[in-house]
Design a protein around this motif. Structure first.
Motif, PDB file in Angstrom:
ATOM      1  N   ASP A 129      54.071  38.106  18.146  1.00  0.00           N
ATOM      2  CA  ASP A 129      52.632  37.917  17.954  1.00  0.00           C
ATOM      3  C   ASP A 129      52.008  37.286  19.198  1.00  0.00           C
ATOM      4  OD1 ASP A 129      50.236  38.036  16.637  1.00  0.00           O
ATOM      5  OD2 ASP A 129      50.573  36.264  15.401  1.00  0.00           O
ATOM      6  N   ILE A 130      51.616  38.126  20.157  1.00  0.00           N
ATOM      7  CA  ILE A 130      50.954  37.666  21.367  1.00  0.00           C
ATOM      8  C   ILE A 130      49.735  38.542  21.621  1.00  0.00           C
ATOM      9  CG2 ILE A 130      53.087  36.802  22.399  1.00  0.00           C
ATOM     10  CD1 ILE A 130      53.033  39.274  24.265  1.00  0.00           C
ATOM     11  N   ILE A 131      48.790  38.008  22.385  1.00  0.00           N
ATOM     12  CA  ILE A 131      47.626  38.776  22.806  1.00  0.00           C
ATOM     13  C   ILE A 131      47.416  38.571  24.302  1.00  0.00           C
ATOM     14  CG2 ILE A 131      46.459  38.693  20.575  1.00  0.00           C
ATOM     15  CD1 ILE A 131      44.638  36.466  21.748  1.00  0.00           C
ATOM     16  N   GLY A 132      46.775  39.550  24.937  1.00  0.00           N
ATOM     17  CA  GLY A 132      46.392  39.413  26.332  1.00  0.00           C
ATOM     18  C   GLY A 132      45.002  38.810  26.429  1.00  0.00           C
ATOM     19  N   VAL A 133      44.846  37.788  27.274  1.00  0.00           N
ATOM     20  CA  VAL A 133      43.541  37.154  27.440  1.00  0.00           C
ATOM     21  C   VAL A 133      42.970  37.376  28.841  1.00  0.00           C
ATOM     22  CG1 VAL A 133      43.899  35.434  25.640  1.00  0.00           C
ATOM     23  CG2 VAL A 133      44.651  34.927  27.986  1.00  0.00           C
ATOM     24  N   ALA A 134      43.730  37.990  29.722  1.00  0.00           N
ATOM     25  CA  ALA A 134      43.235  38.318  31.062  1.00  0.00           C
ATOM     26  C   ALA A 134      44.136  39.387  31.655  1.00  0.00           C
ATOM     27  CB  ALA A 134      43.221  37.087  31.973  1.00  0.00           C
ATOM     28  N   THR A 135      43.526  40.359  32.330  1.00  0.00           N
ATOM     29  CA  THR A 135      44.267  41.414  33.026  1.00  0.00           C
ATOM     30  C   THR A 135      43.746  41.469  34.452  1.00  0.00           C
ATOM     31  OG1 THR A 135      44.571  42.718  31.008  1.00  0.00           O
ATOM     32  CG2 THR A 135      44.834  43.867  33.111  1.00  0.00           C
ATOM     33  N   TYR A 136      44.590  41.126  35.419  1.00  0.00           N
ATOM     34  CA  TYR A 136      44.107  40.959  36.789  1.00  0.00           C
ATOM     35  C   TYR A 136      44.181  42.238  37.613  1.00  0.00           C
ATOM     36  CZ  TYR A 136      43.744  36.066  35.720  1.00  0.00           C
ATOM     37  OH  TYR A 136      43.362  34.883  35.137  1.00  0.00           O
ATOM     38  N   GLY A 137      45.196  43.058  37.390  1.00  0.00           N
ATOM     39  CA  GLY A 137      45.313  44.295  38.159  1.00  0.00           C
ATOM     40  C   GLY A 137      45.101  45.498  37.279  1.00  0.00           C
ATOM     41  N   HIS A 138      44.351  46.479  37.770  1.00  0.00           N
ATOM     42  CA  HIS A 138      44.014  47.653  36.967  1.00  0.00           C
ATOM     43  C   HIS A 138      44.578  48.934  37.585  1.00  0.00           C
ATOM     44  CE1 HIS A 138      41.512  45.329  34.224  1.00  0.00           C
ATOM     45  NE2 HIS A 138      41.166  44.629  35.288  1.00  0.00           N
ATOM     46  N   ARG A 263      40.264  29.147  39.513  1.00  0.00           N
ATOM     47  CA  ARG A 263      39.904  28.336  40.679  1.00  0.00           C
ATOM     48  C   ARG A 263      41.026  28.381  41.722  1.00  0.00           C
ATOM     49  NH1 ARG A 263      35.335  25.868  42.927  1.00  0.00           N
ATOM     50  NH2 ARG A 263      35.818  23.808  43.728  1.00  0.00           N
ATOM     51  N   ALA A 264      42.272  28.300  41.232  1.00  0.00           N
ATOM     52  CA  ALA A 264      43.410  28.346  42.145  1.00  0.00           C
ATOM     53  C   ALA A 264      43.530  29.707  42.816  1.00  0.00           C
ATOM     54  CB  ALA A 264      44.694  28.013  41.394  1.00  0.00           C
ATOM     55  N   PHE A 265      43.231  30.781  42.071  1.00  0.00           N
ATOM     56  CA  PHE A 265      43.272  32.114  42.677  1.00  0.00           C
ATOM     57  C   PHE A 265      42.295  32.179  43.844  1.00  0.00           C
ATOM     58  CE2 PHE A 265      44.551  36.593  41.669  1.00  0.00           C
ATOM     59  CZ  PHE A 265      43.948  37.193  42.761  1.00  0.00           C
ATOM     60  N   ASP A 266      41.084  31.667  43.643  1.00  0.00           N
ATOM     61  CA  ASP A 266      40.110  31.652  44.727  1.00  0.00           C
ATOM     62  C   ASP A 266      40.658  30.931  45.952  1.00  0.00           C
ATOM     63  OD1 ASP A 266      38.264  32.994  43.167  1.00  0.00           O
ATOM     64  OD2 ASP A 266      37.153  31.199  42.591  1.00  0.00           O
ATOM     65  N   HIS A 267      41.308  29.797  45.713  1.00  0.00           N
ATOM     66  CA  HIS A 267      41.855  29.023  46.821  1.00  0.00           C
ATOM     67  C   HIS A 267      42.995  29.765  47.505  1.00  0.00           C
ATOM     68  CE1 HIS A 267      42.889  25.328  49.035  1.00  0.00           C
ATOM     69  NE2 HIS A 267      44.154  25.680  48.817  1.00  0.00           N
ATOM     70  N   CYS A 268      43.893  30.340  46.705  1.00  0.00           N
ATOM     71  CA  CYS A 268      45.072  31.001  47.265  1.00  0.00           C
ATOM     72  C   CYS A 268      44.714  32.298  47.985  1.00  0.00           C
ATOM     73  CB  CYS A 268      46.086  31.281  46.173  1.00  0.00           C
ATOM     74  SG  CYS A 268      46.793  29.778  45.441  1.00  0.00           S
ATOM     75  N   ALA A 269      43.597  32.921  47.593  1.00  0.00           N
ATOM     76  CA  ALA A 269      43.171  34.139  48.272  1.00  0.00           C
ATOM     77  C   ALA A 269      42.916  33.866  49.747  1.00  0.00           C
ATOM     78  CB  ALA A 269      41.915  34.699  47.608  1.00  0.00           C
ATOM     79  N   VAL A 303      44.578  43.367  43.188  1.00  0.00           N
ATOM     80  CA  VAL A 303      43.627  42.811  42.215  1.00  0.00           C
ATOM     81  C   VAL A 303      42.209  42.999  42.716  1.00  0.00           C
ATOM     82  CG1 VAL A 303      42.773  40.689  41.149  1.00  0.00           C
ATOM     83  CG2 VAL A 303      45.227  41.142  41.212  1.00  0.00           C
ATOM     84  N   GLY A 304      41.982  42.638  43.970  1.00  0.00           N
ATOM     85  CA  GLY A 304      40.634  42.767  44.529  1.00  0.00           C
ATOM     86  C   GLY A 304      40.148  44.196  44.568  1.00  0.00           C
ATOM     87  N   SER A 305      41.006  45.122  44.965  1.00  0.00           N
ATOM     88  CA  SER A 305      40.582  46.515  45.109  1.00  0.00           C
ATOM     89  C   SER A 305      40.391  47.204  43.763  1.00  0.00           C
ATOM     90  CB  SER A 305      41.593  47.291  45.956  1.00  0.00           C
ATOM     91  OG  SER A 305      42.861  47.334  45.331  1.00  0.00           O
ATOM     92  N   SER A 306      41.011  46.687  42.707  1.00  0.00           N
ATOM     93  CA  SER A 306      40.892  47.322  41.397  1.00  0.00           C
ATOM     94  C   SER A 306      39.912  46.604  40.470  1.00  0.00           C
ATOM     95  CB  SER A 306      42.269  47.405  40.725  1.00  0.00           C
ATOM     96  OG  SER A 306      42.790  46.126  40.427  1.00  0.00           O
ATOM     97  N   THR A 307      39.244  45.576  40.976  1.00  0.00           N
ATOM     98  CA  THR A 307      38.269  44.829  40.174  1.00  0.00           C
ATOM     99  C   THR A 307      36.853  45.175  40.618  1.00  0.00           C
ATOM    100  OG1 THR A 307      39.808  42.976  39.916  1.00  0.00           O
ATOM    101  CG2 THR A 307      37.482  42.535  39.466  1.00  0.00           C
ATOM    102  N   ASP A 310      31.083  43.529  39.975  1.00  0.00           N
ATOM    103  CA  ASP A 310      30.274  42.810  38.995  1.00  0.00           C
ATOM    104  C   ASP A 310      31.099  42.265  37.828  1.00  0.00           C
ATOM    105  OD1 ASP A 310      30.904  45.286  37.970  1.00  0.00           O
ATOM    106  OD2 ASP A 310      28.964  45.583  36.974  1.00  0.00           O
ATOM    107  N   ARG A 311      32.428  42.354  37.936  1.00  0.00           N
ATOM    108  CA  ARG A 311      33.281  41.853  36.862  1.00  0.00           C
ATOM    109  C   ARG A 311      34.155  40.722  37.380  1.00  0.00           C
ATOM    110  NH1 ARG A 311      33.907  45.247  32.592  1.00  0.00           N
ATOM    111  NH2 ARG A 311      34.484  43.281  31.549  1.00  0.00           N
ATOM    112  N   PRO A 312      34.475  39.747  36.536  1.00  0.00           N
ATOM    113  CA  PRO A 312      35.351  38.666  36.982  1.00  0.00           C
ATOM    114  C   PRO A 312      36.777  39.142  37.143  1.00  0.00           C
ATOM    115  CG  PRO A 312      34.893  38.431  34.639  1.00  0.00           C
ATOM    116  CD  PRO A 312      34.021  39.552  35.144  1.00  0.00           C
ATOM    117  N   ARG A 313      37.512  38.505  38.036  1.00  0.00           N
ATOM    118  CA  ARG A 313      38.945  38.782  38.132  1.00  0.00           C
ATOM    119  C   ARG A 313      39.591  38.454  36.794  1.00  0.00           C
ATOM    120  NH1 ARG A 313      39.054  36.765  43.496  1.00  0.00           N
ATOM    121  NH2 ARG A 313      39.177  34.715  42.562  1.00  0.00           N
ATOM    122  N   GLY A 314      40.418  39.350  36.315  1.00  0.00           N
ATOM    123  CA  GLY A 314      41.060  39.139  35.030  1.00  0.00           C
ATOM    124  C   GLY A 314      40.351  39.811  33.876  1.00  0.00           C
ATOM    125  N   HIS A 315      39.249  40.526  34.171  1.00  0.00           N
ATOM    126  CA  HIS A 315      38.492  41.153  33.083  1.00  0.00           C
ATOM    127  C   HIS A 315      39.348  42.185  32.352  1.00  0.00           C
ATOM    128  CE1 HIS A 315      38.061  44.545  35.863  1.00  0.00           C
ATOM    129  NE2 HIS A 315      37.649  45.269  34.842  1.00  0.00           N
TER     130      HIS A 315
END
Length: 364
Positions: A129-138, A263-269, A303-307, A310-315
């Motif tokens: 019983d798990i759900i996805g709450v963010a998907t970063y790469g499409h 926030r950490a993703f922004d920094h690590c980018a 992640v960047g190229s597939s987002t 106008d959508r947040p990373r992880g949408h």
């Protein structure tokens, strides 16, 4: 009953504009040392997060610098979890995606990544019983590696294919699309050493396009990489999973976990080497910083190229999820596409973003 997405967003924005406080009492350091970090949530939210005690995040594979791993390790090192008053314990996984899913389903762990959205559906089929709450790469992160002499995937029939724990759904769909009789292929668990391919212990190797190709390049080996999208197969990577019941009971903790990691993703980018150094500090074995930096740069670029801008990373895009689920139906993993809305919940991520930007107090 969980609040509506609108009320979540309103509360998140109100919390982000609150006066910054001292992070005393909300430290996530194991030695209880306080960090000089400004809290970005209000007193009530900070206290509620802190009262949850230690929350466990299990990595997908050790301390590799993958998306949904590196930003979590960096959020801890940079004090971003302190800033939202969450105490996060990071435990290394061994690559067993379904094993990690079972831990989250049982409530033994609270957060874990999956390699793609298809694995959320596969876990559901196994009653995890798990759900996805963010998907970063499409796009699919999986790729299939063969020797340079393979010119058609049907040549793999009767040969041996190595994978880590299970054949990734995008690769199974690719082989099917290429007309391969998958039942004729001998599938074996081959671990994470790609040298089994040039040593001819396997004639094909399932891997991650951000990982094994870099390793084989460093070895000076020749190979051919087969990408699922070249066969019309859709996919995803970098999915954050939680237990739906626990998330429903603690929505703000899920939101703030995603806030801190965003926030950490922004920094690590912009600071990949620094963030990889944070991961290296956690690894007690020899850590290949050069390779892990290549992993992070490859995946974060995807992640960047597939987002969309106008959508947040992880949408989460359920139309793409439905296409990916369709590949599981095509290869016989599912009888039909299930109702996807209960299995992927975007409201937690949406609550901590304004448009495509993460909400953080000092951004106001």
């Amino acid at each position: 009953m969980p609040p509506t997405p609108l009320s979540r967003t309103a509360r998140a924005l109100a919390a982000a504009s609150a006066l910054a406080l001292t992070a005393a009492g909300c430290s996530s350091d194991g030695d209880d040392q306080e960090r000089d970090v400004a809290v970005v949530v209000d007193d009530e939210r900070c206290e509620a997060n802190a009262d949850l005690g230690t929350l466990t995040y299990v990595t997908g594979y050790h301390y590799q610098a993958s998306v949904t791993q590196l930003e979590v390790m960096s959020a801890e090192a940079l004090g971003y979890f302190d800033a939202v008053c969450l105490d996060i314990e990071i435990q290394p996984g061994n690559g067993d995606v379904m094993g990690n899913a079972q831990l989250v389903s049982a409530g033994t762990a609270h957060f874990t990544p999956t390699s793609n959205e298809a694995e959320i559906l596969q876990a559901h089929e196994r009653d995890h019983d798990i759900i996805g709450v963010a998907t970063y790469g499409h796009v699919p992160i999986s790729s299939l590696l063969t020797g340079p002499d393979v010119e058609d995937l049907t040549e793999l029939e009767g040969q041996t294919l190595g994978h880590q724990s299970m054949l990734p759904a995008p690769l199974e769909a690719m082989l099917t699309e290429a007309g391969v009789d998958i039942d004729s292929i001998d599938q074996v668990e081959a671990g994470y050493d790609p040298s089994v391919l040039p040593r001819d212990q396997v004639q094909a190797l399932a891997g991650f396009r951000s990982n094994e190709p870099h390793q084989l390049d460093a070895m000076g080996e020749n190979y051919t990489e087969w990408l699922p999208e070249e066969f019309g197969v859709v996919g995803s990577f970098g999915v954050m999973a939680v237990n739906p019941e626990w998330a429903g009971e603690n929505p703000e903790a899920v939101e703030d976990f995603l806030r801190a990691t965003g926030r950490a993703f922004d920094h690590c980018a912009d600071n990949g080497e620094e963030c990889v150094a944070h991961a290296e500090e956690l690894d007690e074995a020899g850590y290949d910083t050069e390779h892990n930096l290549a992993v992070w740069e490859s995946e974060s670029e995807l992640v960047g190229s597939s987002t969309p801008e106008d959508r947040p990373r992880g949408h989460i895009d359920l139309s793409l999820t439905e296409e990916e689920a369709g590949t599981l139906v095509d290869v016989g993993e599912l009888e039909e596409v299930p109702d996807l809305e209960p299995l992927f919940d975007p409201q937690y991520l949406e609550a901590v973003h304004t448009a495509a930007e993460i909400v953080w107090a000092d951004d106001q």
